[in-house]
Scaffold this motif. Structure first.
Motif, PDB file in Angstrom:
ATOM      1  N   ILE A 199      12.420   8.344  -8.881  1.00 31.98           N
ATOM      2  CA  ILE A 199      12.512   7.606  -7.623  1.00 31.98           C
ATOM      3  C   ILE A 199      13.384   8.443  -6.689  1.00 31.98           C
ATOM      4  N   GLU A 200      12.810   8.852  -5.563  1.00 29.34           N
ATOM      5  CA  GLU A 200      13.486   9.775  -4.657  1.00 29.34           C
ATOM      6  C   GLU A 200      13.601   9.162  -3.266  1.00 29.34           C
ATOM      7  N   LEU A 201      14.573   9.668  -2.494  1.00 29.01           N
ATOM      8  CA  LEU A 201      14.739   9.254  -1.113  1.00 29.01           C
ATOM      9  C   LEU A 201      13.734   9.980  -0.226  1.00 29.01           C
ATOM     10  N   VAL A 202      13.065   9.216   0.628  1.00 27.90           N
ATOM     11  CA  VAL A 202      12.073   9.813   1.535  1.00 27.90           C
ATOM     12  C   VAL A 202      12.726  10.837   2.442  1.00 27.90           C
ATOM     13  N   ARG A 207       0.844  -1.191   0.000  1.00 30.37           N
ATOM     14  CA  ARG A 207       0.000   0.000   0.000  1.00 30.37           C
ATOM     15  C   ARG A 207       0.881   1.243   0.000  1.00 30.37           C
ATOM     16  N   PHE A 208       0.283   2.342  -0.462  1.00 30.35           N
ATOM     17  CA  PHE A 208       1.038   3.575  -0.667  1.00 30.35           C
ATOM     18  C   PHE A 208       0.221   4.771  -0.196  1.00 30.35           C
ATOM     19  N   PHE A 209       0.919   5.689   0.460  1.00 29.80           N
ATOM     20  CA  PHE A 209       0.317   6.986   0.752  1.00 29.80           C
ATOM     21  C   PHE A 209       0.480   7.896  -0.463  1.00 29.80           C
ATOM     22  N   VAL A 210      -0.495   8.753  -0.680  1.00 31.94           N
ATOM     23  CA  VAL A 210      -0.460   9.673  -1.815  1.00 31.94           C
ATOM     24  C   VAL A 210      -0.058  11.054  -1.326  1.00 31.94           C
ATOM     25  N   TYR A 211       1.012  11.566  -1.896  1.00 33.93           N
ATOM     26  CA  TYR A 211       1.492  12.911  -1.589  1.00 33.93           C
ATOM     27  C   TYR A 211       1.428  13.748  -2.873  1.00 33.93           C
ATOM     28  N   VAL A 212       1.308  15.049  -2.715  1.00 31.19           N
ATOM     29  CA  VAL A 212       1.294  15.931  -3.873  1.00 31.19           C
ATOM     30  C   VAL A 212       2.165  17.141  -3.595  1.00 31.19           C
ATOM     31  N   ARG A 213       2.613  17.726  -4.657  1.00 34.50           N
ATOM     32  CA  ARG A 213       3.329  19.006  -4.600  1.00 34.50           C
ATOM     33  C   ARG A 213       2.619  19.953  -5.545  1.00 34.50           C
ATOM     34  N   PRO A 214       2.312  21.181  -5.116  1.00 39.62           N
ATOM     35  CA  PRO A 214       1.503  22.074  -5.959  1.00 39.62           C
ATOM     36  C   PRO A 214       2.251  22.674  -7.131  1.00 39.62           C
ATOM     37  N   GLN A 215       3.475  23.188  -6.925  1.00 40.62           N
ATOM     38  CA  GLN A 215       4.204  23.887  -7.983  1.00 40.62           C
ATOM     39  C   GLN A 215       5.659  23.444  -8.017  1.00 40.62           C
ATOM     40  N   PRO A 216       6.068  22.746  -9.074  1.00 37.74           N
ATOM     41  CA  PRO A 216       5.231  22.198 -10.136  1.00 37.74           C
ATOM     42  C   PRO A 216       4.400  21.034  -9.623  1.00 37.74           C
ATOM     43  N   ARG A 217       3.282  20.775 -10.276  1.00 33.13           N
ATOM     44  CA  ARG A 217       2.367  19.737  -9.838  1.00 33.13           C
ATOM     45  C   ARG A 217       3.028  18.369  -9.978  1.00 33.13           C
ATOM     46  N   ILE A 218       3.155  17.660  -8.864  1.00 38.69           N
ATOM     47  CA  ILE A 218       3.751  16.329  -8.833  1.00 38.69           C
ATOM     48  C   ILE A 218       2.898  15.455  -7.928  1.00 38.69           C
ATOM     49  N   VAL A 219       2.623  14.250  -8.363  1.00 39.65           N
ATOM     50  CA  VAL A 219       1.931  13.255  -7.551  1.00 39.65           C
ATOM     51  C   VAL A 219       2.951  12.196  -7.149  1.00 39.65           C
ATOM     52  N   ALA A 220       2.966  11.848  -5.876  1.00 41.81           N
ATOM     53  CA  ALA A 220       3.946  10.890  -5.360  1.00 41.81           C
ATOM     54  C   ALA A 220       3.229   9.737  -4.680  1.00 41.81           C
ATOM     55  N   LEU A 221       3.754   8.520  -4.892  1.00 44.65           N
ATOM     56  CA  LEU A 221       3.294   7.330  -4.187  1.00 44.65           C
ATOM     57  C   LEU A 221       4.397   6.900  -3.230  1.00 44.65           C
ATOM     58  N   VAL A 222       4.087   6.920  -1.943  1.00 45.85           N
ATOM     59  CA  VAL A 222       5.074   6.610  -0.910  1.00 45.85           C
ATOM     60  C   VAL A 222       4.692   5.295  -0.244  1.00 45.85           C
ATOM     61  N   PRO A 223       5.503   4.250  -0.402  1.00 43.45           N
ATOM     62  CA  PRO A 223       5.188   2.982   0.286  1.00 43.45           C
ATOM     63  C   PRO A 223       5.031   3.201   1.778  1.00 43.45           C
ATOM     64  N   VAL A 224       4.070   2.535   2.354  1.00 43.67           N
ATOM     65  CA  VAL A 224       3.778   2.721   3.777  1.00 43.67           C
ATOM     66  C   VAL A 224       5.005   2.422   4.632  1.00 43.67           C
ATOM     67  N   HIS A 225       5.731   1.362   4.288  1.00 41.84           N
ATOM     68  CA  HIS A 225       6.889   0.980   5.090  1.00 41.84           C
ATOM     69  C   HIS A 225       8.064   1.923   4.899  1.00 41.84           C
ATOM     70  N   ALA A 226       8.065   2.727   3.811  1.00 42.38           N
ATOM     71  CA  ALA A 226       9.218   3.584   3.530  1.00 42.38           C
ATOM     72  C   ALA A 226       9.327   4.744   4.511  1.00 42.38           C
ATOM     73  N   SER A 237       9.252   4.676   7.648  1.00 38.89           N
ATOM     74  CA  SER A 237      10.078   4.319   8.809  1.00 38.89           C
ATOM     75  C   SER A 237      11.421   3.739   8.414  1.00 38.89           C
ATOM     76  N   ASN A 238      11.719   3.770   7.113  1.00 42.34           N
ATOM     77  CA  ASN A 238      12.978   3.215   6.628  1.00 42.34           C
ATOM     78  C   ASN A 238      13.934   4.350   6.290  1.00 42.34           C
ATOM     79  N   PRO A 239      15.115   4.418   6.925  1.00 43.17           N
ATOM     80  CA  PRO A 239      16.056   5.523   6.623  1.00 43.17           C
ATOM     81  C   PRO A 239      16.458   5.586   5.155  1.00 43.17           C
ATOM     82  N   ASN A 240      16.450   4.450   4.480  1.00 41.31           N
ATOM     83  CA  ASN A 240      16.807   4.412   3.065  1.00 41.31           C
ATOM     84  C   ASN A 240      15.586   4.250   2.163  1.00 41.31           C
ATOM     85  N   GLY A 241      14.412   4.534   2.688  1.00 40.26           N
ATOM     86  CA  GLY A 241      13.191   4.354   1.926  1.00 40.26           C
ATOM     87  C   GLY A 241      13.109   5.284   0.731  1.00 40.26           C
ATOM     88  N   THR A 242      12.486   4.807  -0.319  1.00 35.45           N
ATOM     89  CA  THR A 242      12.317   5.601  -1.546  1.00 35.45           C
ATOM     90  C   THR A 242      10.839   5.683  -1.892  1.00 35.45           C
TER      91      THR A 242
END
Length: 1065
Positions: free
Chosen positions: A54-57, A5-24, A26-31
């Motif tokens: 693909i970005e580092l959390v 499962r993934f949390f949905v994050y957004v950035r307004p400018q520029p518009r970006i939609v992000a899917l963040v794995p739930v486990h990421a 709490s993971n220092p190296n999560g992406t």
């Protein structure tokens, strides 16, 4: 096993939609994955480019805000619709079963049903709120999906999200649900790179939607990145069909069960649609309602899998939706024109299943029907046109199977008249069919696997391909009987369950097939299956009869009023049909694209071959006159040196352009011309070539828009090389509302070269030049093929039409110049030539040199220019235009046939087509991208955004002789440490501490670590004056804040300005 499962994050400018794995989180190296539009996708007519990152959390998530919604189950894909681009997310699903529940190794293979999907815009946040309102537990959770959001706007993707969430789509986050168990096993053993997730595009219904993610995985990601991407499960493969389970023994679930039986049906995405709108085969070999059904039986020690397929008769045929007392079909292509598509269909089956046994359940009659054999070139003669019966279709099918020339050991054919055999309720007679094909069932076998070792003990070597007219009710009954026979024999021959359990297993299997019949029938007709009680129990009664009658009435209503809307959604999802009118192609933004493309172009000549093609093109305005048996004279005379490979004829005014014709769209005249021209073309061919004539011409495709028609004929030697034939229409009459003017366009692939042919009729009137120009541009930009491909996006394009451009000279002067054969003088006043010279129409196109007199307007039936009261000025209204590389014009002329008030114009042309070895091309692409990834690894480290492992440090931070770092002086009113010149932003009088020079008024400095956009905007816009700051006044500078060591890669913040960060000591 829990879902990913993934949390949905957004950035307004520029518009970006992000899917963040739930486990990421709490993971220092999560992406996490980001999705955004690339800047190159601006413009309503351009392709949409999407960036995947693909970005580092820990580093990048701080620039995003979470949407207040439950975690999603993954991304179903990206589609463009009505000039906006949307990402589709799975928000609800229902867990159905786990294929690994009983296996000794306990490998988790869960299957879930999609029950809700939402869409988020990649350009605007206006629909984010409505996405929240549809989440479980939200205040307005009872609001229907897609209703008005708080701003009073409706999400335009409501139909698509409802279709994806209708309960007919299934997915698994842990295994490839698009492939059978045997296919997965063989691929793990034989694939070049088994670690690469490679779903079957035939059964992956969101293949088009996931195109961006597929390109990202295969091209942008290296091996390790690809594995991380696949493991995360951002992109979800969907199948459409049915998935159900039955447990024998225990408590009716996996706990304590002795045996489990699963049924998975995968509907093909190659040619999908609603019942009366999608029939038969297409040029790629895909057939309507093609379904692969796999029944899997697992015990603690063994897993058995058996596969069957169904699909429409692989012939080009149609059927009207409402027929009282009859079921007439129309076969629309001749035997020779159909055979290549039939071969492609069976080639796909043989590649997948090795051997095929055809079980045809259509009605059989033994009256002689002459299809003309393999040489029949007339579709009307092939099966008596619209008067063909179900039995005629079956006989035509049998003839095509025999015409393929394959040994019966590969493709065998069995006919069983189901309705006649079971008449009176004698459904047990289906067992006679099982006795007939039993040797093949035993020979084809099944897939068997040892659960403890994972070894394959047996492979399935063939498949039963069953069909009736719809491939629904009769087909499902017969497939269920075949399946029960296979599993009953296996259970009785192998002591894996108790004898008393076998009847319960077979009964449970019958119920699974009943559920399957209902599910597949709902997809194709909108209602459950008929004869469902026969499928389940093998018997039928009054209750079943009344249920079937009710379903038949419901099917009639669905077919009449709802199927077109559903078909439009399916076409949009699969990028087929008319979907190109509403969406733009979506592709990945690839930073290496130009580099890879150039390298690939250099390699293509090594893996491709060229072939010269000769074509005959014709345009003819028929003036609404039906064919009455007049001789066609020399109209279609062929050269004696070389025959054309294909012939395209564009008609205008094939019917009278009156109100009745516009409304009724009568095709009678076109059907007559199809038969007449098929005979005439073959007669001319034999006359021109004599004893050298080999084979015949066949009508491949034809289409009509009121008065405009396009007929495409090809020689039977070239037909097997033609594929992906698509037809499209565009109306331009009355601002696009009527089809009295417009075009019929055709796109096809000849080998690996794309060709487009446009039959057009533009606005009439001697002075309506602007209207004609407008019609041209409407057709050029508004006619779209699959995946939104426009006309000009083809290797070769030919326009055949009554373009209606006139000669701007007085009538008497024009006729005098014609009599003097002053063709070049007349062409100086030709409207089309002057408009092309001005760059207003047909930019990039050419016309062969015109050496013949004007083709319009004549007294009908004569070669005399108009003598009526209107005395129209003779003009070259009928033209042929072309574009493409190295096209050689062999002839351009008019014929003198006296049939209409126009003369037909013809052209003979020659050009090259290319055939590319696709497997070698794929290997070359993979090698090119692999080299690019290796080059990135070897690139200098200072190219990275922040290189924490760099050996060298900034020029401002250098070690002294005693080994300690010498830090720059702290900033002051006249000096800032981060600027190379030490300039402080203090307005007039500020001093450069390094060289003692004064700062110029209005000088602005940049902190390279700041995420603020205003400073960059000042520089890019030419200084502070653009913000209302006078150059004669000191500028106001914000107080310096603590710099952010991690620069924001998404902001447009002066990336072209060089700087070096502070490294940790």
């Amino acid at each position: 096993m829990e879902h990913k499962r993934f949390f949905v994050y957004v950035r307004p400018q520029p518009r970006i939609v992000a899917l963040v794995p739930v486990h990421a989180l709490s993971n220092p190296n999560g992406t996490f994955m980001t999705v955004q539009l690339a800047k190159s996708s601006n413009g309503a007519d351009s392709d949409v480019k999407v960036k995947i990152g693909i970005e580092l959390v820990e580093r990048m998530l701080q620039y995003f805000s979470p949407l207040d919604m439950e975690a999603v189950y993954g991304c179903a894909g990206i589609l463009d619709y009505q000039a906006d681009t949307y990402i589709y997310l799975i928000t609800r699903c229902q867990s159905l079963c786990d294929l690994g529940a009983l296996t000794a190794r306990g490998a988790g293979k869960p299957i879930s049903r999609v029950t809700q999907v939402i869409s988020l815009s990649l350009t605007d946040s206006i629909f984010d709120a409505s996405a929240y309102r549809r989440m479980p537990g939200a205040m307005h959770d009872d609001v229907l999906q897609g209703e008005m959001d708080p701003y009073g706007m409706q999400n335009p993707c409501i139909q698509m999200t409802q279709f994806l969430g209708n309960g007919a789509f299934y997915f698994s986050p842990f295994f490839d649900i698009t492939r059978t168990m045997q296919s997965q096993r063989l691929r793990a053993v034989l694939a070049d790179d088994p670690e690469i997730y490679d779903p079957d595009p035939k059964f992956q219904w969101n293949n088009n939607m996931l195109q961006v993610f597929t390109e990202h995985r295969m091209n942008i990601c290296g091996p390790k990145e690809r594995q991380v991407f696949d493991t995360a499960g951002y992109a979800v493969s969907l199948i459409q069909g049915c998935a159900s389970v039955f447990y024998a023994g225990g408590m009716g679930n996996s706990r304590g069960a002795e045996l489990a039986v699963y049924l998975i049906s995968r509907s093909s995405s190659m040619r999908s649609g609603m019942r009366f709108l999608t029939r038969g085969v297409d040029d790629e070999g895909g057939v309507a309602n093609e379904v692969e059904t796999e029944v899997i039986m697992t015990t603690r020690s063994l897993t058995l899998s058996h596969v069957q397929v169904r699909g429409s008769i692989p012939v080009f045929w149609t059927q009207d939706g409402i027929q009282i007392g009859s079921h007439k079909v129309s076969i629309t292509r001749s035997t020779k024109a159909t055979l290549p598509a039939t071969k492609r269909h069976f080639s796909d089956l043989l590649n997948r299943y090795k051997r095929v046994n055809v079980v045809n359940l259509l009605k059989i009659h033994y009256a002689s029907t002459d299809f003309g054999g393999l040489g029949a070139a007339d579709p009307g003669m092939a099966a008596h046109g619209a008067g063909s019966s179900e039995a005629d279709l079956g006989r035509f099918y049998n003839m095509l199977v025999n015409s393929m020339g394959l040994p019966k050991s590969l493709v065998s054919y069995n006919a069983f008249d189901y309705n006649t055999e079971v008449r009176g309720g004698h459904f047990e007679r289906v067992n006679s069919l099982i006795d007939q094909i039993h040797p093949l069932l035993a020979d084809f076998k099944y897939y068997l696997e040892d659960n403890e070792s994972g070894n394959a003990l047996c492979l399935q070597y063939g498949v039963q391909r069953t069909n009736c007219i719809d491939c629904l009710d009769r087909t499902n009954v017969v497939q269920s009987v075949i399946s029960r026979s296979i599993f009953s024999d296996f259970l009785q021959q192998n002591n894996i369950v108790s004898r008393g359990t076998i009847p319960a297993v077979i009964d449970g299997l019958g119920r699974l097939w009943g559920d399957n019949g209902n599910a597949i029938s709902r997809l194709y007709t909108g209602t459950g299956a008929l004869k469902a009680d026969v499928t389940t129990s093998g018997k039928s009664g009054w209750a079943g009869f009344l249920s079937d009658a009710s379903k038949s009435i419901s099917r009639l209503m669905q077919n009449s009023f709802q199927d077109k809307g559903k078909q439009s959604v399916i076409d949009l999802l699969l990028a087929s049909g008319d979907s190109g009118l509403y969406c733009r192609p979506v592709s990945l933004y690839d930073p290496y694209e130009s580099e890879i493309k150039a390298a690939l172009e250099a390699e293509l000549p090594k893996i491709s071959r060229k072939d010269s093609i000769q074509v005959m093109l014709c345009t003819y305005n028929l003036h609404g006159s039906p064919y009455r048996g007049e001789p066609l004279g020399t109209w279609l005379t062929m050269p004696q040196d070389k025959r054309p490979d294909f012939i395209a004829i564009g008609f205008q005014e094939v019917v009278n352009l009156d109100v009745q014709s516009v409304i009724s769209a009568d095709t009678t005249n076109r059907r007559v011309w199809e038969q007449v021209l098929t005979s005439e073309i073959n007669a001319q061919y034999k006359e021109a070539m004599g004893n050298r004539a080999d084979g015949e011409y066949a009508l491949v495709s034809s289409e009509q828009l009121v008065g405009v028609a396009l007929l495409f004929f090809a020689h039977d030697t070239i037909i097997p090389r033609i594929h992906n034939v698509q037809m499209a229409k565009c109306k331009t009459g009355l601002a696009g509302m009527t089809g009295n003017k417009g075009c019929v366009a055709m796109q096809l692939m000849l080998d690996d070269t794309s060709i487009c042919i446009v039959a057009a009729h533009l606005a009439a009137g001697a002075t309506n030049v602007a209207e004609r120009n407008s019609d041209f541009h409407t057709i050029r930009t508004g006619t779209r093929f699959r995946r939104g491909k426009p006309i000009d996006d083809n290797d070769y394009v030919f326009w055949l039409g009554d373009l209606n451009y006139r000669i701007d000279l007085p009538n008497d002067q024009t006729r005098r110049l014609i009599s003097q054969r002053e063709i070049q003088s007349l062409m100086m006043y030709d409207q089309l030539s002057t408009q092309m010279a001005a760059g207003k129409v047909f930019r990039g196109y050419m016309e062969p040199e015109v050496l013949f007199p004007p083709t319009y307007k004549f007294d009908p039936g004569t070669s005399n220019y108009d003598t009526s009261e209107k005395m129209r000025v003779p003009s070259w209204t009928d033209r042929i235009m072309y574009r493409g590389k190295n096209v050689k014009v062999l002839a351009y002329y008019r014929d003198e046939i006296c049939f209409s008030d126009h003369k037909p114009v013809l052209a003979m042309m020659n050009f090259n087509v290319i055939s590319i070895d696709k497997e070698q091309k794929r290997q070359i692409l993979r090698k090119l991208y692999a080299r690019r990834h290796e080059a990135e690894k070897l690139a200098p480290k200072e190219q990275k955004l922040i290189d924490w492992d760099a050996a060298s440090v900034s020029e401002s931070i250098s070690p002294s002789s005693n080994g300690k770092l010498e830090l720059p002086a702290p900033s002051s009113d006249s000096y800032v440490w981060w600027d190379n010149d030490g300039l402080a932003n203090k307005g007039p009088g500020a001093v450069n501490s390094r060289n003692g020079q004064l700062l110029q008024p209005g000088t602005s400095l940049i902190n390279p670590f700041s995420g603020a956009r205003s400073t960059v905007n000042i520089i890019q816009s030419g200084g502070p004056s653009s913000f209302g700051i006078s150059a004669n006044q000191p500028s106001t500078t914000k107080q310096y804040q603590q710099p952010n060591v991690l620069d924001d890669p998404f902001a447009d913040n002066g990336a072209n300005i060089s700087w070096e960060p502070i490294l940790p000591t």
